[in-house]
Design an enzyme around this catalytic site. Structure first.
Site, PDB file in Angstrom:
ATOM      1  N   CYS A 138      -1.083   5.627  10.030  1.00  0.00           N
ATOM      2  CA  CYS A 138       0.162   4.941  10.389  1.00  0.00           C
ATOM      3  C   CYS A 138      -0.132   3.602  11.036  1.00  0.00           C
ATOM      4  CB  CYS A 138       0.927   5.710  11.456  1.00  0.00           C
ATOM      5  SG  CYS A 138       1.221   7.393  11.108  1.00  0.00           S
ATOM      6  N   SER A 150      11.991   7.144   7.784  1.00  0.00           N
ATOM      7  CA  SER A 150      11.675   6.809   9.174  1.00  0.00           C
ATOM      8  C   SER A 150      12.215   5.426   9.513  1.00  0.00           C
ATOM      9  CB  SER A 150      10.155   6.824   9.372  1.00  0.00           C
ATOM     10  OG  SER A 150       9.819   6.351  10.655  1.00  0.00           O
ATOM     11  N   CYS A 178       7.338  -4.623  16.338  1.00  0.00           N
ATOM     12  CA  CYS A 178       6.911  -3.592  17.286  1.00  0.00           C
ATOM     13  C   CYS A 178       5.481  -3.931  17.703  1.00  0.00           C
ATOM     14  CB  CYS A 178       6.997  -2.214  16.638  1.00  0.00           C
ATOM     15  SG  CYS A 178       8.647  -1.880  15.988  1.00  0.00           S
ATOM     16  N   ASN A 182      -3.220   4.371  16.474  1.00  0.00           N
ATOM     17  CA  ASN A 182      -4.311   3.908  15.619  1.00  0.00           C
ATOM     18  C   ASN A 182      -4.560   2.441  15.909  1.00  0.00           C
ATOM     19  OD1 ASN A 182      -4.697   6.319  13.980  1.00  0.00           O
ATOM     20  ND2 ASN A 182      -2.610   5.916  13.285  1.00  0.00           N
ATOM     21  N   CYS A 191       3.434   8.527   1.144  1.00  0.00           N
ATOM     22  CA  CYS A 191       3.974   7.595   2.138  1.00  0.00           C
ATOM     23  C   CYS A 191       4.269   6.275   1.421  1.00  0.00           C
ATOM     24  CB  CYS A 191       2.938   7.428   3.246  1.00  0.00           C
ATOM     25  SG  CYS A 191       3.489   6.358   4.559  1.00  0.00           S
ATOM     26  N   SER A 227      11.558   6.393  15.109  1.00  0.00           N
ATOM     27  CA  SER A 227      10.400   5.900  15.848  1.00  0.00           C
ATOM     28  C   SER A 227      10.851   5.612  17.273  1.00  0.00           C
ATOM     29  CB  SER A 227       9.881   4.613  15.201  1.00  0.00           C
ATOM     30  OG  SER A 227       9.364   4.913  13.938  1.00  0.00           O
ATOM     31  N   LEU A 228      10.742   6.611  18.124  1.00  0.00           N
ATOM     32  CA  LEU A 228      11.305   6.486  19.472  1.00  0.00           C
ATOM     33  C   LEU A 228      10.337   5.781  20.433  1.00  0.00           C
ATOM     34  CD1 LEU A 228      13.805   7.240  21.162  1.00  0.00           C
ATOM     35  CD2 LEU A 228      12.622   9.338  21.786  1.00  0.00           C
ATOM     36  N   HIS A 229       9.204   6.407  20.682  1.00  0.00           N
ATOM     37  CA  HIS A 229       8.061   5.809  21.401  1.00  0.00           C
ATOM     38  C   HIS A 229       8.276   5.502  22.884  1.00  0.00           C
ATOM     39  CE1 HIS A 229       6.492   5.638  17.421  1.00  0.00           C
ATOM     40  NE2 HIS A 229       7.091   4.533  17.052  1.00  0.00           N
ATOM     41  N   CYS A 246       2.226  -2.144  16.265  1.00  0.00           N
ATOM     42  CA  CYS A 246       2.152  -1.909  14.815  1.00  0.00           C
ATOM     43  C   CYS A 246       1.534  -3.103  14.103  1.00  0.00           C
ATOM     44  CB  CYS A 246       3.557  -1.637  14.272  1.00  0.00           C
ATOM     45  SG  CYS A 246       3.611  -1.545  12.469  1.00  0.00           S
ATOM     46  N   CYS A 261       7.027  -6.898   7.560  1.00  0.00           N
ATOM     47  CA  CYS A 261       8.192  -6.357   8.272  1.00  0.00           C
ATOM     48  C   CYS A 261       8.738  -7.463   9.155  1.00  0.00           C
ATOM     49  CB  CYS A 261       7.784  -5.146   9.118  1.00  0.00           C
ATOM     50  SG  CYS A 261       9.190  -4.325   9.903  1.00  0.00           S
ATOM     51  N   GLU A 270       0.828  -1.195   0.000  1.00  0.00           N
ATOM     52  CA  GLU A 270       0.000   0.000   0.000  1.00  0.00           C
ATOM     53  C   GLU A 270       0.867   1.251   0.000  1.00  0.00           C
ATOM     54  OE1 GLU A 270      -4.179  -1.400   1.874  1.00  0.00           O
ATOM     55  OE2 GLU A 270      -2.727  -0.607   3.284  1.00  0.00           O
ATOM     56  N   GLY A 284       7.045  -1.726   6.273  1.00  0.00           N
ATOM     57  CA  GLY A 284       8.422  -2.206   6.272  1.00  0.00           C
ATOM     58  C   GLY A 284       9.408  -1.285   6.953  1.00  0.00           C
ATOM     59  N   GLU A 285      10.585  -1.814   7.207  1.00  0.00           N
ATOM     60  CA  GLU A 285      11.672  -1.057   7.833  1.00  0.00           C
ATOM     61  C   GLU A 285      12.682  -0.722   6.728  1.00  0.00           C
ATOM     62  OE1 GLU A 285      12.775   0.544  10.684  1.00  0.00           O
ATOM     63  OE2 GLU A 285      14.409   0.896   9.289  1.00  0.00           O
TER      64      GLU A 285
HETATM   65  N1  SAH Z   1       9.433   0.870   9.917  1.00  0.00           N
HETATM   66  C1  SAH Z   1       9.599   2.270   9.983  1.00  0.00           C
HETATM   67  C2  SAH Z   1       8.662   3.067   9.107  1.00  0.00           C
HETATM   68  C3  SAH Z   1       7.228   2.650   9.022  1.00  0.00           C
HETATM   69  S1  SAH Z   1       6.121   2.941  10.355  1.00  0.00           S
HETATM   70  C4  SAH Z   1       9.526   2.740  11.410  1.00  0.00           C
HETATM   71  O1  SAH Z   1       9.127   1.968  12.265  1.00  0.00           O
HETATM   72  O2  SAH Z   1       9.893   3.880  11.643  1.00  0.00           O
HETATM   73  C5  SAH Z   1       5.784   4.688  10.366  1.00  0.00           C
HETATM   74  C6  SAH Z   1       5.449   5.189  11.788  1.00  0.00           C
HETATM   75  O3  SAH Z   1       4.161   4.720  12.232  1.00  0.00           O
HETATM   76  C7  SAH Z   1       6.451   4.708  12.814  1.00  0.00           C
HETATM   77  O4  SAH Z   1       6.818   5.748  13.678  1.00  0.00           O
HETATM   78  C8  SAH Z   1       5.663   3.661  13.573  1.00  0.00           C
HETATM   79  O5  SAH Z   1       6.185   3.445  14.836  1.00  0.00           O
HETATM   80  C9  SAH Z   1       4.274   4.271  13.574  1.00  0.00           C
HETATM   81  N2  SAH Z   1       3.184   3.321  13.876  1.00  0.00           N
HETATM   82  C10 SAH Z   1       3.174   1.991  13.656  1.00  0.00           C
HETATM   83  N3  SAH Z   1       1.999   1.464  14.079  1.00  0.00           N
HETATM   84  C11 SAH Z   1       1.257   2.482  14.553  1.00  0.00           C
HETATM   85  C12 SAH Z   1      -0.064   2.568  15.101  1.00  0.00           C
HETATM   86  N4  SAH Z   1      -0.836   1.497  15.204  1.00  0.00           N
HETATM   87  N5  SAH Z   1      -0.516   3.786  15.474  1.00  0.00           N
HETATM   88  C13 SAH Z   1       0.260   4.884  15.313  1.00  0.00           C
HETATM   89  N6  SAH Z   1       1.504   4.856  14.802  1.00  0.00           N
HETATM   90  C14 SAH Z   1       2.011   3.677  14.424  1.00  0.00           C
HETATM   91 FE1  SF4 Z   2       8.222  -2.678  11.253  1.00  0.00          FE
HETATM   92 FE2  SF4 Z   2       8.119   0.011  11.626  1.00  0.00          FE
HETATM   93 FE3  SF4 Z   2       5.984  -1.546  12.190  1.00  0.00          FE
HETATM   94 FE4  SF4 Z   2       8.155  -1.653  13.737  1.00  0.00          FE
HETATM   95  S1  SF4 Z   2       6.797   0.130  13.437  1.00  0.00           S
HETATM   96  S2  SF4 Z   2       6.989  -3.420  12.976  1.00  0.00           S
HETATM   97  S3  SF4 Z   2       9.783  -1.378  12.225  1.00  0.00           S
HETATM   98  S4  SF4 Z   2       6.887  -1.194  10.165  1.00  0.00           S
END
Ligand code: SAH
Ligand code: SF4
Length: 383
Positions: free
Chosen positions: A362, A220, A128, A319, A117, A242-244, A131, A124, A104, A188-189
């Site tokens: 996201c 990212s 995480c 989300n 995007c 993506s710190l979190h 995600c 992936c 997508e 994906g990463e």
């Molecule tokens: N793999 C990369 C890029 C894709 S994700 C990464 O992790 O950075 C893009 C962003 O969306 C990242 O910051 C990820 O942590 C965030 N993300 C993933 N799942 C999410 C969710 N369910 N709600 C909000 N943000 C989310």
């Molecule tokens: Fe992969 Fe990014 Fe999702 Fe983590 S947040 S599982 S690195 S796509």
């Protein structure tokens, strides 16, 4: 048996030269023909060699038989009420006998920019916990051509190449290009597919082609530290992390790659990222998870942690997706967190979820989308 067609999209200049040699272009014409092709493919967005009228008739016919600059299939196109568009794109097998795959790509129009995007992998390999993509198995890396094709498909569908006429439903930025920015934030990463992402982005940055500026592309990453150094040196685009979480203990759970590259190593890579300044900050993404990482103590930790890095913070409301174990922090908690950051000098916009009616936000990409695809208010086009 005839040999398979050579896909020209995604080849760098040297590879394009080789492709032309292999179809018999004489050595003294290679450089000229390469410039012409590059211009047709990336400036004009032309995919039909027969339309490339400054190439000789013979060459046009050879290229049509032996090469391809065609686009992948668009399986569905969904248009949200807010103008966000999501495409499900199918790629043919990247190796003989392989499977076709789908990814997508999301377009987010705003008044001053249009952001695409882009996905870098199918699935992936990282997991995480918040995600949705992380719950899907890793299928394969996208090739450079497949990463770039997402940009070309978007430009085609939005009529963003010279001479194309947009359909009246298109919501786009006021001025300039409809796709003005790229974020590598899809599925994906990207840094676990470094070579292909690098190749695709260097082509997107090429001044004689798509011509994106380094300031308008952001990559990212969840924190693949060695590849962050390489990104700075070899690609030079904007960086988002993506710190979190502000403590290793929690980040080890939310973003498990933290066990391999803990926060201190991640921040060191950010500190020395080339070109970072107060006008070119690193973005730190922070997903707001109810009761998990959203306290004022977390906000304080974040401010301290970023004190010596030119940074901006992007707060992302979580989300939800079917089966997710987290909930989004309340609006009040998010506002309190954001105002603490603002008070301490951080521009910290809360990311407004876009395209919610088409599951384009996201972390929601791909699998859950099938369920809502038939809801009303969506315009779905089978191409
Ligand atoms: N793999 C990369 C890029 C894709 S994700 C990464 O992790 O950075 C893009 C962003 O969306 C990242 O910051 C990820 O942590 C965030 N993300 C993933 N799942 C999410 C969710 N369910 N709600 C909000 N943000 C989310
Ligand atoms: Fe992969 Fe990014 Fe999702 Fe983590 S947040 S599982 S690195 S796509």
């Amino acid at each position: 048996m005839s040999s398979p067609q050579i896909q020209l999209i995604g080849l760098d200049r040297a590879e394009l030269d080789d492709a032309m040699r292999s179809v018999g272009v004489p050595e003294n014409q290679i450089s000229m023909r390469r410039s012409q092709l590059w211009n047709w493919m990336y400036v004009r967005g032309e995919s039909d060699f027969d339309q490339m009228l400054n190439l000789s008739k013979d060459l046009r016919s050879t290229l049509s038989q032996r090469c391809s600059a065609s686009r992948p299939e668009i399986v569905t196109e969904q248009i949200s009420r807010d103008g966000t568009r999501k495409w499900l794109i199918r790629f043919e097998p990247s190796v003989p006998g392989g499977q076709s795959v789908e990814v997508e790509t999301v377009y987010i129009p705003e008044s001053d920019r249009g952001t695409l995007c882009v996905s870098s992998q199918v699935g992936c390999s990282l997991t995480c916990t918040f995600c949705h993509t992380g719950t899907q198995k890793m299928v394969r890396n996208l090739t450079a051509g497949e990463i770039l094709a997402q940009v070309l498909v978007a430009r085609d569908r939005l009529a963003d190449f010279p001479g194309q006429v947009a359909d009246p439903r298109t919501i786009a930025p006021r001025d300039g290009k409809k796709v003005s920015n790229i974020v590598m934030m899809g599925m994906g990463e990207p840094l676990l597919n470094f070579e292909n992402v690098k190749k695709a982005l260097l082509i997107a940055l090429d001044d004689d082609g798509l011509g994106f500026s380094r300031r308008r592309i952001t990559l990212s990453t969840s924190g693949v530290v060695p590849a962050i150094y390489r990104t700075g040196e070899e690609i030079g685009v904007g960086l988002a992390i993506s710190l979190h979480a502000v403590k290793d203990e929690l980040r080890n759970i939310l973003v498990p790659i933290n066990r391999k590259y803990p926060i201190a190593e991640l921040l060191e890579a950010c500190r020395v990222y080339p070109g970072v300044s107060n006008t070119r900050r690193i973005t730190f993404e922070y997903v707001m998870l109810d009761g998990v990482n959203d306290s004022i103590a977390d906000a304080r930790g974040l401010v301290q942690m970023l004190s010596d890095i030119p940074a901006k913070v992007n707060l992302i409301p979580f989300n939800p997706w079917p089966g997710s174990e987290y909930e989004c922090s309340s609006r009040k908690t998010i506002d309190r967190f954001a105002s603490y950051l603002n008070k301490h000098g951080y521009v910290s916009p809360v990311r407004t979820p876009r395209g919610q009616d088409i599951m384009a936000a996201c972390g929601q990409l791909k699998s859950a989308s099938e369920k809502v695809a038939k809801q009303k208010n969506l315009i779905e086009i089978d191409s």
